[in-house]
Design a protein around this motif. Structure first.
Motif, PDB file in Angstrom:
ATOM      1  N   UNK A 185       0.819  -1.213   0.000  1.00  0.00           N
ATOM      2  CA  UNK A 185       0.000   0.000   0.000  1.00  0.00           C
ATOM      3  C   UNK A 185       0.851   1.260   0.000  1.00  0.00           C
ATOM      4  N   UNK A 186       0.230   2.363  -0.376  1.00  0.00           N
ATOM      5  CA  UNK A 186       0.858   3.674  -0.235  1.00  0.00           C
ATOM      6  C   UNK A 186       0.597   4.147   1.188  1.00  0.00           C
ATOM      7  N   UNK A 187       1.654   4.447   1.920  1.00  0.00           N
ATOM      8  CA  UNK A 187       1.505   4.799   3.331  1.00  0.00           C
ATOM      9  C   UNK A 187       2.225   6.100   3.639  1.00  0.00           C
ATOM     10  N   UNK A 188       1.556   6.957   4.408  1.00  0.00           N
ATOM     11  CA  UNK A 188       2.143   8.221   4.866  1.00  0.00           C
ATOM     12  C   UNK A 188       2.081   8.203   6.387  1.00  0.00           C
ATOM     13  N   UNK A 189       3.235   8.307   7.009  1.00  0.00           N
ATOM     14  CA  UNK A 189       3.378   8.090   8.452  1.00  0.00           C
ATOM     15  C   UNK A 189       3.982   9.340   9.078  1.00  0.00           C
ATOM     16  N   UNK A 190       3.349   9.849  10.131  1.00  0.00           N
ATOM     17  CA  UNK A 190       3.839  11.037  10.831  1.00  0.00           C
ATOM     18  C   UNK A 190       4.467  10.633  12.161  1.00  0.00           C
ATOM     19  N   UNK A 191       5.636  11.197  12.444  1.00  0.00           N
ATOM     20  CA  UNK A 191       6.283  10.969  13.732  1.00  0.00           C
ATOM     21  C   UNK A 191       7.223  12.121  14.046  1.00  0.00           C
ATOM     22  N   UNK A 192       7.506  12.307  15.337  1.00  0.00           N
ATOM     23  CA  UNK A 192       8.557  13.248  15.735  1.00  0.00           C
ATOM     24  C   UNK A 192       9.822  12.486  16.078  1.00  0.00           C
ATOM     25  N   UNK A 193       9.742  11.148  16.035  1.00  0.00           N
ATOM     26  CA  UNK A 193      10.836  10.269  16.451  1.00  0.00           C
ATOM     27  C   UNK A 193      11.709   9.937  15.241  1.00  0.00           C
ATOM     28  N   UNK A 194      12.938  10.420  15.238  1.00  0.00           N
ATOM     29  CA  UNK A 194      13.818  10.194  14.097  1.00  0.00           C
ATOM     30  C   UNK A 194      14.175   8.725  13.932  1.00  0.00           C
ATOM     31  N   UNK A 195      14.186   7.947  15.027  1.00  0.00           N
ATOM     32  CA  UNK A 195      14.482   6.518  14.917  1.00  0.00           C
ATOM     33  C   UNK A 195      13.377   5.819  14.138  1.00  0.00           C
ATOM     34  N   UNK A 196      12.126   6.162  14.425  1.00  0.00           N
ATOM     35  CA  UNK A 196      11.011   5.609  13.648  1.00  0.00           C
ATOM     36  C   UNK A 196      11.164   5.981  12.178  1.00  0.00           C
ATOM     37  N   UNK A 197      11.506   7.224  11.924  1.00  0.00           N
ATOM     38  CA  UNK A 197      11.659   7.677  10.542  1.00  0.00           C
ATOM     39  C   UNK A 197      12.769   6.917   9.833  1.00  0.00           C
ATOM     40  N   UNK A 198      13.922   6.774  10.491  1.00  0.00           N
ATOM     41  CA  UNK A 198      15.076   6.142   9.860  1.00  0.00           C
ATOM     42  C   UNK A 198      14.854   4.649   9.627  1.00  0.00           C
ATOM     43  N   UNK A 199      14.162   3.979  10.523  1.00  0.00           N
ATOM     44  CA  UNK A 199      14.021   2.531  10.420  1.00  0.00           C
ATOM     45  C   UNK A 199      12.847   2.091   9.559  1.00  0.00           C
ATOM     46  N   UNK A 226      21.227  18.272   3.623  1.00  0.00           N
ATOM     47  CA  UNK A 226      21.223  19.452   2.758  1.00  0.00           C
ATOM     48  C   UNK A 226      21.612  20.719   3.497  1.00  0.00           C
ATOM     49  N   UNK A 227      21.332  20.788   4.789  1.00  0.00           N
ATOM     50  CA  UNK A 227      21.646  21.987   5.557  1.00  0.00           C
ATOM     51  C   UNK A 227      21.892  21.626   7.022  1.00  0.00           C
ATOM     52  N   UNK A 228      22.215  22.622   7.816  1.00  0.00           N
ATOM     53  CA  UNK A 228      22.561  22.365   9.216  1.00  0.00           C
ATOM     54  C   UNK A 228      21.356  21.876  10.016  1.00  0.00           C
ATOM     55  N   UNK A 229      20.146  22.303   9.640  1.00  0.00           N
ATOM     56  CA  UNK A 229      18.964  21.819  10.351  1.00  0.00           C
ATOM     57  C   UNK A 229      18.809  20.316  10.164  1.00  0.00           C
ATOM     58  N   UNK A 230      18.916  19.848   8.932  1.00  0.00           N
ATOM     59  CA  UNK A 230      18.792  18.420   8.654  1.00  0.00           C
ATOM     60  C   UNK A 230      19.883  17.641   9.373  1.00  0.00           C
ATOM     61  N   UNK A 231      21.119  18.129   9.279  1.00  0.00           N
ATOM     62  CA  UNK A 231      22.249  17.445   9.911  1.00  0.00           C
ATOM     63  C   UNK A 231      22.063  17.343  11.415  1.00  0.00           C
ATOM     64  N   UNK A 232      21.531  18.390  12.031  1.00  0.00           N
ATOM     65  CA  UNK A 232      21.365  18.411  13.485  1.00  0.00           C
ATOM     66  C   UNK A 232      20.167  17.603  13.946  1.00  0.00           C
ATOM     67  N   UNK A 233      19.103  17.574  13.139  1.00  0.00           N
ATOM     68  CA  UNK A 233      17.888  16.879  13.565  1.00  0.00           C
ATOM     69  C   UNK A 233      18.044  15.367  13.464  1.00  0.00           C
ATOM     70  N   UNK A 234      18.673  14.911  12.392  1.00  0.00           N
ATOM     71  CA  UNK A 234      18.829  13.475  12.173  1.00  0.00           C
ATOM     72  C   UNK A 234      20.155  13.009  12.757  1.00  0.00           C
ATOM     73  N   UNK A 235      20.101  11.992  13.586  1.00  0.00           N
ATOM     74  CA  UNK A 235      21.315  11.444  14.196  1.00  0.00           C
ATOM     75  C   UNK A 235      21.273  11.542  15.708  1.00  0.00           C
ATOM     76  N   UNK A 236      21.612  10.448  16.380  1.00  0.00           N
ATOM     77  CA  UNK A 236      21.647  10.429  17.840  1.00  0.00           C
ATOM     78  C   UNK A 236      22.819   9.570  18.292  1.00  0.00           C
ATOM     79  N   UNK A 357      27.845  26.519   4.558  1.00  0.00           N
ATOM     80  CA  UNK A 357      28.181  27.933   4.423  1.00  0.00           C
ATOM     81  C   UNK A 357      27.476  28.766   5.490  1.00  0.00           C
ATOM     82  N   UNK A 358      27.617  30.081   5.381  1.00  0.00           N
ATOM     83  CA  UNK A 358      27.082  30.979   6.417  1.00  0.00           C
ATOM     84  C   UNK A 358      25.564  30.955   6.500  1.00  0.00           C
ATOM     85  N   UNK A 359      24.895  30.518   5.415  1.00  0.00           N
ATOM     86  CA  UNK A 359      23.433  30.430   5.448  1.00  0.00           C
ATOM     87  C   UNK A 359      22.956  29.057   5.920  1.00  0.00           C
ATOM     88  N   UNK A 360      23.901  28.171   6.236  1.00  0.00           N
ATOM     89  CA  UNK A 360      23.557  26.855   6.727  1.00  0.00           C
ATOM     90  C   UNK A 360      23.388  25.806   5.652  1.00  0.00           C
TER      91      UNK A 360
END
Length: 366
Positions: A185-199, A226-236, A357-360
């Protein structure tokens, strides 16, 4: 299976813009995870797709059909909520088949769909129990079963695992992913948990303040943020971010006191990158560690050592700020004797770093 296309979606609550303008294509049969911090707009976006939130502008299409103005019940989507939303006075079987009975579907078809869903979800023997007689994990399975029996074009999941304990959540992640593979099926899943997202995800959609920061596979998101936000949010534990100057000396690239090396791949090359101020990101596993000084290394005074079973992390202070480093397997014996106040020497592994870069925005890196 059905693809989902979002074009120019916008949503505001009064003067607060929650979804500024968003385009996204979800492929047929794909498991896509919407992830981001609280307030990023992920649940609002899911509810807009489902028709549970009004849309200020833009369109939602399923398999080329514009469903933007259709009622939720006419979109051929099924949603699994965080709260289970089961009828307490109904049995498992009655909860799972309620929508089908309301549509007037014949009893034979209902029975066939119920039997198959119960088997898929390992709910055999529980059909006549009521929600109050079930564990949290069993209730969540019933909520999923209620969606499965409808055989919708699209499944929507709004943080369905957040009410489960850590062990059960980990097991249910696997079961849900296996279920997705069976259904196709086509599935769209919402989470704030990066481990759920990654796995769980085929692709991750990372949101911040209603804007898509990056779309990609878990590996792409982790290895090429792609930017500092992505790099900082993903990874533990979180990636180490250091501000400083990039400079070159006889073909060697330096970031402050750290040498930056690559394995020669074009994507990791610093060719054409000008000297100047940047942000350097290095994940905890992106360091080589020694007790003696190394060329291009910096000293780190250990403040704490964290043993998690399979991994060991050292936290400390360096001339470039606070650092978190993962102790490599061949250094584990040394790690057992580490103590607060000891000095380690760390340097960046080849292709184990990211330059912004300076803009992240990402410039280059591993």
């Amino acid at each position: 299976m059905s693809n989902v296309s979002l074009r120019g979606l916008k949503k505001s609550y009064g003067s607060v813009e929650v979804i500024p303008s968003l385009d996204l294509d979800i492929r047929s049969g794909e498991f896509v995870v919407l992830v981001g911090p609280s307030g990023s707009g992920k649940s609002t976006l899911l509810r807009m797709i489902a028709g549970l939130e009004s849309i200020d502008a833009g369109t939602v299409s399923v398999e080329g059909e514009d469903v933007t103005q259709r009622d939720p019940g006419d979109r051929d989507m099924a949603m699994v909520f965080q709260s289970y939303a089961l009828y307490p006075h109904m049995t498992v079987a009655e909860n799972m088949t309620f929508a089908l009975r309301m549509r007037g579907m014949d009893k034979t078809t209902i029975g066939e769909r119920l039997t198959e869903s119960v088997r898929m979800l390992s709910l055999e023997g529980l059909e006549h129990r009521k929600p109050g007689q079930l564990s949290g994990g069993q209730r969540q399975r019933v909520a999923m079963g209620r969606a499965i029996v409808r055989q919708p074009r699209v499944f929507l999941f709004d943080e369905p695992l957040s009410n489960l304990d850590a062990k059960l959540r980990a097991r249910t992640r696997i079961e849900l992913r296996e279920l997705h593979e069976k259904l196709g099926a086509t599935s769209i899943f919402v989470t704030h948990d990066q481990i759920e997202a990654m796995t769980m995800a085929d692709r991750i959609v990372l949101l911040e303040k209603g804007r898509i920061q990056q779309v990609g596979s878990p590996r792409e998101i982790y290895e090429r943020p792609r930017n500092t936000f992505v790099a900082s949010f993903i990874g533990s534990p979180e990636i180490n971010m250091m501000e400083g100057k990039l400079w070159f000396d006889n073909g060697t690239a330096w970031f402050e006191q750290l040498v930056l090396r690559s394995r020669g791949s074009e994507s990791a090359s610093l060719a054409g990158v000008a000297a100047g101020g940047y942000t350097l990101g290095i994940r905890p596993e992106g360091f080589d560690i020694a007790r003696e000084p190394l060329e291009g290394s910096v000293p780190m005074v250990v403040g704490a050592v964290e043993y998690t079973g399979s991994d060991t992390y050292a936290f400390g202070k360096s001339p470039m700020g606070d650092l978190t480093v993962k102790i490599a397997a061949d250094f584990q014996a040394v790690a057992e004797t580490l103590h607060t106040g000891e000095t380690l020497h760390v340097k960046a592994l080849a292709d184990g770093w990211h330059l912004f870069d300076s803009s992240g925005e990402r410039v280059t890196g591993g």
